[in-house]
Structure formats: structure tokens, C-alpha cells
Design a protein around this motif. Sequence first.
Motif, PDB file in Angstrom:
ATOM      1  N   PRO A  10       0.818  -1.223   0.000  1.00  0.00           N
ATOM      2  CA  PRO A  10       0.000   0.000   0.000  1.00  0.00           C
ATOM      3  C   PRO A  10       0.852   1.273   0.000  1.00  0.00           C
ATOM      4  CG  PRO A  10      -0.890  -1.595   1.550  1.00  0.00           C
ATOM      5  CD  PRO A  10       0.432  -2.134   1.099  1.00  0.00           C
ATOM      6  N   MET A  11       2.007   1.226   0.624  1.00  0.00           N
ATOM      7  CA  MET A  11       2.896   2.391   0.632  1.00  0.00           C
ATOM      8  C   MET A  11       3.529   2.596  -0.738  1.00  0.00           C
ATOM      9  SD  MET A  11       4.596   2.143   4.428  1.00  0.00           S
ATOM     10  CE  MET A  11       4.603   0.372   4.538  1.00  0.00           C
ATOM     11  N   ASP A  12       3.871   1.498  -1.400  1.00  0.00           N
ATOM     12  CA  ASP A  12       4.372   1.593  -2.783  1.00  0.00           C
ATOM     13  C   ASP A  12       3.321   2.269  -3.680  1.00  0.00           C
ATOM     14  OD1 ASP A  12       6.702   0.270  -2.129  1.00  0.00           O
ATOM     15  OD2 ASP A  12       5.987  -1.681  -2.778  1.00  0.00           O
ATOM     16  N   LYS A  13       2.088   1.846  -3.504  1.00  0.00           N
ATOM     17  CA  LYS A  13       0.985   2.381  -4.320  1.00  0.00           C
ATOM     18  C   LYS A  13       0.813   3.878  -4.070  1.00  0.00           C
ATOM     19  CE  LYS A  13      -3.911   1.402  -5.326  1.00  0.00           C
ATOM     20  NZ  LYS A  13      -4.554   2.674  -4.943  1.00  0.00           N
ATOM     21  N   ARG A  14       0.869   4.278  -2.805  1.00  0.00           N
ATOM     22  CA  ARG A  14       0.721   5.698  -2.490  1.00  0.00           C
ATOM     23  C   ARG A  14       1.884   6.515  -3.059  1.00  0.00           C
ATOM     24  NH1 ARG A  14       2.810   8.906   1.483  1.00  0.00           N
ATOM     25  NH2 ARG A  14       1.690  10.876   1.777  1.00  0.00           N
ATOM     26  N   ALA A  15       3.096   5.968  -3.012  1.00  0.00           N
ATOM     27  CA  ALA A  15       4.258   6.686  -3.560  1.00  0.00           C
ATOM     28  C   ALA A  15       4.055   6.953  -5.050  1.00  0.00           C
ATOM     29  CB  ALA A  15       5.532   5.875  -3.324  1.00  0.00           C
ATOM     30  N   ARG A  16       3.443   6.006  -5.751  1.00  0.00           N
ATOM     31  CA  ARG A  16       3.186   6.192  -7.184  1.00  0.00           C
ATOM     32  C   ARG A  16       2.094   7.227  -7.425  1.00  0.00           C
ATOM     33  NH1 ARG A  16       3.624   0.493  -6.987  1.00  0.00           N
ATOM     34  NH2 ARG A  16       1.359   0.244  -7.151  1.00  0.00           N
ATOM     35  N   GLU A  17       1.032   7.146  -6.599  1.00  0.00           N
ATOM     36  CA  GLU A  17      -0.131   7.997  -6.839  1.00  0.00           C
ATOM     37  C   GLU A  17       0.040   9.417  -6.304  1.00  0.00           C
ATOM     38  OE1 GLU A  17      -3.317   5.837  -5.050  1.00  0.00           O
ATOM     39  OE2 GLU A  17      -3.470   4.378  -6.701  1.00  0.00           O
ATOM     40  N   ASP A  18       0.628   9.553  -5.105  1.00  0.00           N
ATOM     41  CA  ASP A  18       0.712  10.867  -4.466  1.00  0.00           C
ATOM     42  C   ASP A  18       2.018  11.603  -4.769  1.00  0.00           C
ATOM     43  OD1 ASP A  18      -1.667  10.050  -3.435  1.00  0.00           O
ATOM     44  OD2 ASP A  18      -1.141  10.296  -1.329  1.00  0.00           O
ATOM     45  N   PHE A  19       3.064  10.851  -5.091  1.00  0.00           N
ATOM     46  CA  PHE A  19       4.362  11.476  -5.351  1.00  0.00           C
ATOM     47  C   PHE A  19       4.801  11.325  -6.811  1.00  0.00           C
ATOM     48  CE2 PHE A  19       4.312  10.984  -0.791  1.00  0.00           C
ATOM     49  CZ  PHE A  19       4.949  12.123  -0.328  1.00  0.00           C
ATOM     50  N   TYR A  20       3.942  10.720  -7.616  1.00  0.00           N
ATOM     51  CA  TYR A  20       4.187  10.571  -9.056  1.00  0.00           C
ATOM     52  C   TYR A  20       5.498   9.831  -9.346  1.00  0.00           C
ATOM     53  CZ  TYR A  20       0.426  13.962  -9.274  1.00  0.00           C
ATOM     54  OH  TYR A  20      -0.780  14.609  -9.107  1.00  0.00           O
ATOM     55  N   LEU A  21       5.840   8.902  -8.469  1.00  0.00           N
ATOM     56  CA  LEU A  21       7.004   8.052  -8.725  1.00  0.00           C
ATOM     57  C   LEU A  21       6.540   6.869  -9.570  1.00  0.00           C
ATOM     58  CD1 LEU A  21       8.764   7.897  -5.225  1.00  0.00           C
ATOM     59  CD2 LEU A  21       9.247   9.426  -7.119  1.00  0.00           C
ATOM     60  N   THR A  22       7.042   6.763 -10.765  1.00  0.00           N
ATOM     61  CA  THR A  22       6.640   5.642 -11.609  1.00  0.00           C
ATOM     62  C   THR A  22       7.227   4.347 -11.056  1.00  0.00           C
ATOM     63  OG1 THR A  22       8.568   5.808 -13.050  1.00  0.00           O
ATOM     64  CG2 THR A  22       6.624   7.133 -13.630  1.00  0.00           C
ATOM     65  N   GLU A  23       6.639   3.249 -11.457  1.00  0.00           N
ATOM     66  CA  GLU A  23       7.136   1.941 -11.031  1.00  0.00           C
ATOM     67  C   GLU A  23       8.588   1.758 -11.469  1.00  0.00           C
ATOM     68  OE1 GLU A  23       4.952  -2.258 -10.636  1.00  0.00           O
ATOM     69  OE2 GLU A  23       5.125  -1.537 -12.705  1.00  0.00           O
ATOM     70  N   GLU A  24       8.895   2.207 -12.679  1.00  0.00           N
ATOM     71  CA  GLU A  24      10.266   2.065 -13.181  1.00  0.00           C
ATOM     72  C   GLU A  24      11.251   2.914 -12.390  1.00  0.00           C
ATOM     73  OE1 GLU A  24      11.356   1.800 -17.305  1.00  0.00           O
ATOM     74  OE2 GLU A  24       9.235   1.778 -17.863  1.00  0.00           O
ATOM     75  N   LEU A  25      10.839   4.116 -11.994  1.00  0.00           N
ATOM     76  CA  LEU A  25      11.729   4.984 -11.224  1.00  0.00           C
ATOM     77  C   LEU A  25      12.024   4.366  -9.857  1.00  0.00           C
ATOM     78  CD1 LEU A  25      13.281   7.603 -10.865  1.00  0.00           C
ATOM     79  CD2 LEU A  25      11.143   8.719 -10.172  1.00  0.00           C
ATOM     80  N   MET A  26      11.015   3.824  -9.216  1.00  0.00           N
ATOM     81  CA  MET A  26      11.209   3.166  -7.920  1.00  0.00           C
ATOM     82  C   MET A  26      12.100   1.935  -8.082  1.00  0.00           C
ATOM     83  SD  MET A  26       7.309   3.574  -6.510  1.00  0.00           S
ATOM     84  CE  MET A  26       7.546   2.829  -4.916  1.00  0.00           C
ATOM     85  N   MET A  27      11.923   1.238  -9.179  1.00  0.00           N
ATOM     86  CA  MET A  27      12.736   0.050  -9.454  1.00  0.00           C
ATOM     87  C   MET A  27      14.197   0.429  -9.675  1.00  0.00           C
ATOM     88  SD  MET A  27      11.527  -2.926 -12.015  1.00  0.00           S
ATOM     89  CE  MET A  27      10.102  -3.195 -10.984  1.00  0.00           C
ATOM     90  N   GLU A  28      14.416   1.550 -10.344  1.00  0.00           N
ATOM     91  CA  GLU A  28      15.780   2.016 -10.583  1.00  0.00           C
ATOM     92  C   GLU A  28      16.465   2.382  -9.261  1.00  0.00           C
ATOM     93  OE1 GLU A  28      18.532   1.946 -13.415  1.00  0.00           O
ATOM     94  OE2 GLU A  28      16.391   1.691 -13.840  1.00  0.00           O
ATOM     95  N   ASN A  29      15.716   2.981  -8.349  1.00  0.00           N
ATOM     96  CA  ASN A  29      16.265   3.294  -7.031  1.00  0.00           C
ATOM     97  C   ASN A  29      16.574   2.023  -6.240  1.00  0.00           C
ATOM     98  OD1 ASN A  29      16.316   6.166  -7.058  1.00  0.00           O
ATOM     99  ND2 ASN A  29      14.092   6.198  -6.857  1.00  0.00           N
ATOM    100  N   ALA A  30      15.719   1.020  -6.360  1.00  0.00           N
ATOM    101  CA  ALA A  30      15.971  -0.262  -5.694  1.00  0.00           C
ATOM    102  C   ALA A  30      17.234  -0.909  -6.251  1.00  0.00           C
ATOM    103  CB  ALA A  30      14.772  -1.192  -5.879  1.00  0.00           C
ATOM    104  N   ALA A  31      17.376  -0.881  -7.576  1.00  0.00           N
ATOM    105  CA  ALA A  31      18.562  -1.470  -8.212  1.00  0.00           C
ATOM    106  C   ALA A  31      19.830  -0.730  -7.807  1.00  0.00           C
ATOM    107  CB  ALA A  31      18.398  -1.467  -9.729  1.00  0.00           C
TER     108      ALA A  31
END
Length: 499
Positions: A10-31
Motif C-alpha cells: 500500500p505504501m508503494d501504491k501511495r508513492a506512485r499515486e501521491d508522489f508521481y514516482l513511476t514503477e520504473e523509477l522506484m525500481m531504478e532506485n531499488a537497483a
Amino acid sequence: MKKIFLDSRPMDKRAREDFYLTEELMMENAAAALENAVTPYVFHESARYIDRPHVLILCGAGNNGADGYALARRLICHEFTVTCCVVDEPKSEVCKLQKKRAELAGVFFTDFYSLDDFIDAKSFDITVVVDCIFGAGFRQPLPPNAEAVLLSVSKIDCRKISCDIPTGLDALGNGTTVFKADETVTMGSLKLALYSDRAKDCTGKITLANLGISKTNFEHESKFIADAMLLEESEMVLPWRNKNNVNKGSFGHAVIAAGEKTGAANIAATAALNFGAGLATLAGVDASNSMSIMSSKELPSNTSALLLGSGFGRSNKDAKKYFSYLKQNMDIPFVLDADIFYYDEIKNFLEENCSDEKNIRCILTPHPKEFSVLLEKCGLGTFTVSEVVAQRYELAKKFAETYKGSILILKGAVTSITQWSSKENLSCVYLNPQGTNALAKAGSGDVLAGLCLALLAQGYNSINAAITASLAHTLASKKYDGSFALTPEKLIEEIGALK
């Protein structure tokens, strides 16, 4: 304290929706976080004779696998070889995309059928293995192909790193075949799965990586309630004496109801005396066999706190007398441990004395077997010891919800402290992972009970006493230089040296 969550999606989902972090951008940070964990060990001193170091990344079919492929693409920029083992073909669109990018970047691939041959050929060159098979959404059972891969890589002697959660652990941290990591890089927030008894042998060092926004923003306190709290050394408030015009009575009288095993009672009393209590007495015996510990056939009139259970025996005729004393003296805090959980009277006693959340004066300190007995005696279910260990989080919360006027310290590789919160209207869980295997020794539990007793006698409230006692107990074990020779006496010495 740090927040721990059962499910971070749910926090991942909110980061995408409220902070406009795309799934790919979050994945790049994880990598990127994984890359920082991997690179120091590729050219490690232990691998100085390797001409071409090799990193092996195990990739699943979902977003954890996608993290692995993104990591491979980043690592290929360095001067070493990278191979991805395709444990399962990508199913999510982002995983398919990340795999394609890795292929185009020059990453090598193998499949789980060929992994053993690959390891035989490359085992000397492999300096790091990264586990990106399953993450936070994993549910048992582990698929056969993933299990085979974990068994194969367990033979490789190198640095092992897990992405988010070691593969094989479910949301509560249970699992049979599990990737054994030297470090786990967990994404966004700490997960409950990382702090189970089983996980303690599998996670290694736990590193929290952000996904593009701060921890405060990711865990937004008004939107997400933590499922547990991680205790840190700073929560330990030792009983330092800051006044000079005092006497032994100023620091309370810790009393232990002794029985058939006076050795256990003496250990608890010694721990209490060494943890600040002004006096310590064994009640119900003629002598304590210790120059420092007093004895009395009856309960002293100036009893400040009572410990019932350590070495007490399971058929002590004085049990009803002590139960009655605590019922009549509602201002006396107490600790329940060990043998007392085997008494049939325990259910009625807890209902009458540990149900008022406004007067919390009881700390219980069972190990899993004793907790299994206690649950059955209280009519809360019949569980084997292994079931208690596997379900400790849920069962501890259930107990605290039933007995709102108690604090439960459930001992284990990761000790949990649970209390009911009327403010939150739920059971609060505090996890203490600081202990070592040196504590797996007869008498260690009696020391913990004595520490709790000492703090109650000195006026600590029950939850603060439980937290400080638990942390002192475990941190002292970490300071001990060894793993198999820690006796209760040595443990008490180490506790006395804490600062």
C-alpha cells in the motif's frame, strides 16, 4: 524505535499515486541500492586471485525479478561479468521490459536447469550471489524450481545478498528452504518477515533503502499504522542512581517466591539485586544460600514487587497463597514466569488481575513451550511449540487483547513484547532482535525475570520495565565474547557493565 510493516505494497501504491514516482523509477532506485551493496564485495580482498569476478543474480517472474534484471544492467557497466539465472520466465510487463534491457546491455543468462553446471564451471569466479526471486508478496509453498535454485547456490562460498526479503520467507517470516543472506537490502520500509525467529538465520545485516522519497513520506503516519516497532539500544533506560540522600529502601524490595528449584530463584534474585533493587528476598524458604540474598518463610511486609514462577515447581501448595496476596494487594506489581503457567488457577487469576488496562502491573515472561501451555490453560487454543513459534505475532496479539492489563514478553531468537493500547484500540508489538545464541542456556530466562522484577520494584511502569529489561538482557549477551559458555552469572556481570 523504527516502524515495521506486515505489507509495504500500500505504501508503494501511495508513492506512485501521491508522489508521481513511476514503477520504473522506484525500481531504478531499488537497483541502485542493491548495486551499492554488491560492488564492495566484487573485488574483495578474498577474491584477489580472480582475473574476471562474476556476479550471479537469481531472478523471479515478478517485480523482485525485475529489480534483479535492472541491477544486472547497472552492474554490467563495471569491469566484471554478470549472469542472470532465470528462475521463472517474466510474467509482469515491467519484468519483461527489464529483462530485455539487460539482454541488450550484454548480460549473460542461464536457466535453473543449467544452474548446477554453471556453478561447477564458475564457482571459483563467483564473488557475489544476489537473490531477486520472491519479495514481500510471497506465499508458501516455495515452487520446486525456486527451491532447487536455493539449494544449488547454498554450495557457493561467497557474499550473498537478498533483495527486499530472502526468498522462502513469507509475510510472517516462516519458511523451510530459505536463501541465507549475508545482507538483506529491504525496500522502502522494514518488513515483519525480517524479524521472525526463522529469519534471524537468513537475513544477515538488514539495510533499509529508500525508493525515491524519504522514509517519513513513505511511511506517512496518518495513513499507515505500523504493525510492530523495532526496539533499539536508545530505548534502554538503565536504573542509574542520581540522588545521594538515599538508602536501600529507596530502591525497592524485590521478592521471589521460591520453591523446589531454589537455584533458579537465586539467579533471579541475584539479577534483581544487580539491576538496582535495594533488597532481594527469597520467600518461602529457610535460607537463600547466598550472602547477598535474604530469605523469609513469609512475604516481607515491605514487598515492592513479586516474582512468581522461577524455580517454583508445578505443584507448590503455596501457589494459592501467592495468588491471593496479589489479588488483595492491587498496588504490588508482579512478574509471572516458568512453572506458574502450568497451574490451573492461572486463567481465573489473569481474568481477575490482568484485565484492567488502566492498572497494568503484570509482566509475563514465557518461552514458546510455556506460552503454548498458557494459551491452552486460558482457553485460547491448543498449539504445538513449533506452531507458537510460527504464529507468535498473531498469538501474542490475541493474548494481549484478552488480558489487557498485562505485558507479554515472549522469548525467542527475536523476543517480542506485546501490550494492549486503548488509545490505538489494538495490540502493540515491540520486537527485540538483539539477543544472541549464547542466551540459549538454562538460567537465562530467570535472569530476564529478575531484571523485570528489579525495575518494577524501583518504580518503573510495566511496559518500560519490560523494554529496558529485555534490551539489557540481549545487549549484554552481544557484549559477551563467546557463544557457548555464557552462564547466568556471567550474563549478570555483563549486564552490570552496561552503560
